[in-house]
Write a protein that holds these residues in place. Structure first.
Motif, PDB file in Angstrom:
ATOM      1  N   ARG A   9      40.648  44.304  34.876  1.00  0.00           N
ATOM      2  CA  ARG A   9      40.440  42.942  34.383  1.00  0.00           C
ATOM      3  C   ARG A   9      39.505  42.978  33.177  1.00  0.00           C
ATOM      4  NH1 ARG A   9      41.893  38.717  37.984  1.00  0.00           N
ATOM      5  NH2 ARG A   9      42.742  39.541  39.957  1.00  0.00           N
ATOM      6  N   ASN A  10      39.707  42.020  32.263  1.00  0.00           N
ATOM      7  CA  ASN A  10      38.826  41.951  31.094  1.00  0.00           C
ATOM      8  C   ASN A  10      37.554  41.180  31.432  1.00  0.00           C
ATOM      9  OD1 ASN A  10      39.437  39.203  31.023  1.00  0.00           O
ATOM     10  ND2 ASN A  10      40.933  39.408  29.366  1.00  0.00           N
ATOM     11  N   ALA A  11      36.714  40.952  30.423  1.00  0.00           N
ATOM     12  CA  ALA A  11      35.425  40.297  30.656  1.00  0.00           C
ATOM     13  C   ALA A  11      35.574  38.877  31.173  1.00  0.00           C
ATOM     14  CB  ALA A  11      34.617  40.291  29.352  1.00  0.00           C
ATOM     15  N   ASP A  12      36.734  38.268  30.921  1.00  0.00           N
ATOM     16  CA  ASP A  12      36.985  36.910  31.410  1.00  0.00           C
ATOM     17  C   ASP A  12      37.639  36.898  32.798  1.00  0.00           C
ATOM     18  OD1 ASP A  12      36.001  35.804  29.049  1.00  0.00           O
ATOM     19  OD2 ASP A  12      37.945  36.064  28.056  1.00  0.00           O
ATOM     20  N   GLY A  13      37.832  38.080  33.352  1.00  0.00           N
ATOM     21  CA  GLY A  13      38.438  38.149  34.683  1.00  0.00           C
ATOM     22  C   GLY A  13      39.947  38.131  34.682  1.00  0.00           C
ATOM     23  N   LYS A  14      40.570  38.185  33.504  1.00  0.00           N
ATOM     24  CA  LYS A  14      42.029  38.176  33.430  1.00  0.00           C
ATOM     25  C   LYS A  14      42.568  39.604  33.524  1.00  0.00           C
ATOM     26  CE  LYS A  14      42.377  33.944  30.678  1.00  0.00           C
ATOM     27  NZ  LYS A  14      42.889  33.342  29.409  1.00  0.00           N
ATOM     28  N   LEU A  15      43.729  39.735  34.180  1.00  0.00           N
ATOM     29  CA  LEU A  15      44.334  41.051  34.349  1.00  0.00           C
ATOM     30  C   LEU A  15      44.802  41.618  33.019  1.00  0.00           C
ATOM     31  CD1 LEU A  15      46.412  40.355  37.585  1.00  0.00           C
ATOM     32  CD2 LEU A  15      44.458  41.909  37.393  1.00  0.00           C
ATOM     33  N   ILE A  16      44.580  42.919  32.851  1.00  0.00           N
ATOM     34  CA  ILE A  16      45.014  43.632  31.658  1.00  0.00           C
ATOM     35  C   ILE A  16      46.307  44.364  31.988  1.00  0.00           C
ATOM     36  CG2 ILE A  16      44.402  45.423  29.990  1.00  0.00           C
ATOM     37  CD1 ILE A  16      41.464  44.854  30.660  1.00  0.00           C
TER      38      ILE A  16
END
Length: 273
Positions: free
Chosen positions: A224-231
């Motif tokens: 996950r990125n810094a915003d919590g979204k899956l990469i």
């Protein structure tokens, strides 16, 4: 209870497998399976591949089976340097596809003839598996006359006959009631122990059934990125060595608190992937 074992030859190597289309699906997936050796036993290997829906399990399944070339990286068997070829790994799909116009015996002979030197050798191999799976009395039956469990056993035998000790199973517990799941678990364990080199990789969402049958769990997931979204781009995030943890090869595993603790931990991990 932890059972003593040693590791022998390398049986399968997944080396930095990547699959990309318009975006990464798999990103540097790596994993290995070694021959498990237990004194006085033909142990075999059972690895369960777990992960949330849409994470890329099917893509990795196809790469391991040799049905799809990865964008980069490789899958190799038995320490070989060349990539796996179609047909070297048996594939048991969810609907257990068989030739409906052939008897059970006919289905098995078609498979055995591909990897046997003589018709007699093929016949002996088919008979041995029918006896092992206690299905000799179904040899003259057609697939449509079989129960779901019988069809599954025939499909497994068929794939073992035409592959090199490797078997991939796609969601074998899907849609089954608890009793049927237990029978499938028993079948998989039994197949794994018919030959020291038999190696079964099960792709499943069923956490509890995976713990019941496996010596190793692979959990496929994404960062996950810094915003919590899956990469985009999944890899094997966790490897659980159930044999080392004392959770493998225990017919009473479901009665132990460690079983429930492991299942809860895995389900919690899924939420982060």
């Amino acid at each position: 209870m932890k059972h003593p074992y040693t590791l022998g030859q390398r049986l399968l190597t997944i080396d930095k497998v990547c699959v990309s289309y318009d975006r990464p699906i798999l990103e540097a997936v790596s994993g290995t399976i070694d021959n498990i050796q237990r004194e006085g036993m033909q142990q075999g290997q059972v690895v369960c591949l777990l992960g949330p829906s849409g994470v890329g399990k099917s893509q990795l399944f196809r790469c391991i089976a040799g049905l799809q070339r990865p964008t980069s990286g490789s899958v190799r068997l038995n320490g070989a340097q060349r990539e796996v070829q179609p047909g070297e790994v048996g594939v048991v799909a969810q609907n257990y596809p068989l030739f409906n116009h052939r008897t059970v015996w006919g289905n098995l002979m078609v498979a055995a003839s591909k990897t046997s030197d003589t018709a007699e050798q093929a016949r002996q191999r088919c008979l041995a598996l029918l006896e092992e799976f206690e299905m000799v009395d179904t040899a003259k039956s057609y697939p449509l006359a079989l129960s779901g469990g019988q069809r599954q056993r025939v499909a497994i035998a068929q794939q073992l006959l035409c592959s090199s000790h490797f078997l991939l199973m796609d969601e074998p517990f899907s849609g089954l009631d608890p009793l049927a799941k237990t029978k499938v678990c028993e079948t998989i364990i039994r197949v794994s122990m018919t030959n020291e080199l038999n190696t079964i990789i099960v792709v499943t969402h069923d956490v509890e059934s995976a713990i019941r049958i496996a010596d190793t769990l692979w959990v496929l997931g994404r960062e996950r990125n810094a915003d919590g979204k899956l990469i985009s781009g999944a890899s094997i995030k966790e490897v659980y060595n159930l044999a080392e943890m004392g959770l493998a090869w225990d017919p009473d595993i479901e009665s132990r608190k460690e079983f429930f603790e492991m299942a809860a931990a895995l389900k919690g991990r899924f939420a982060t992937l």
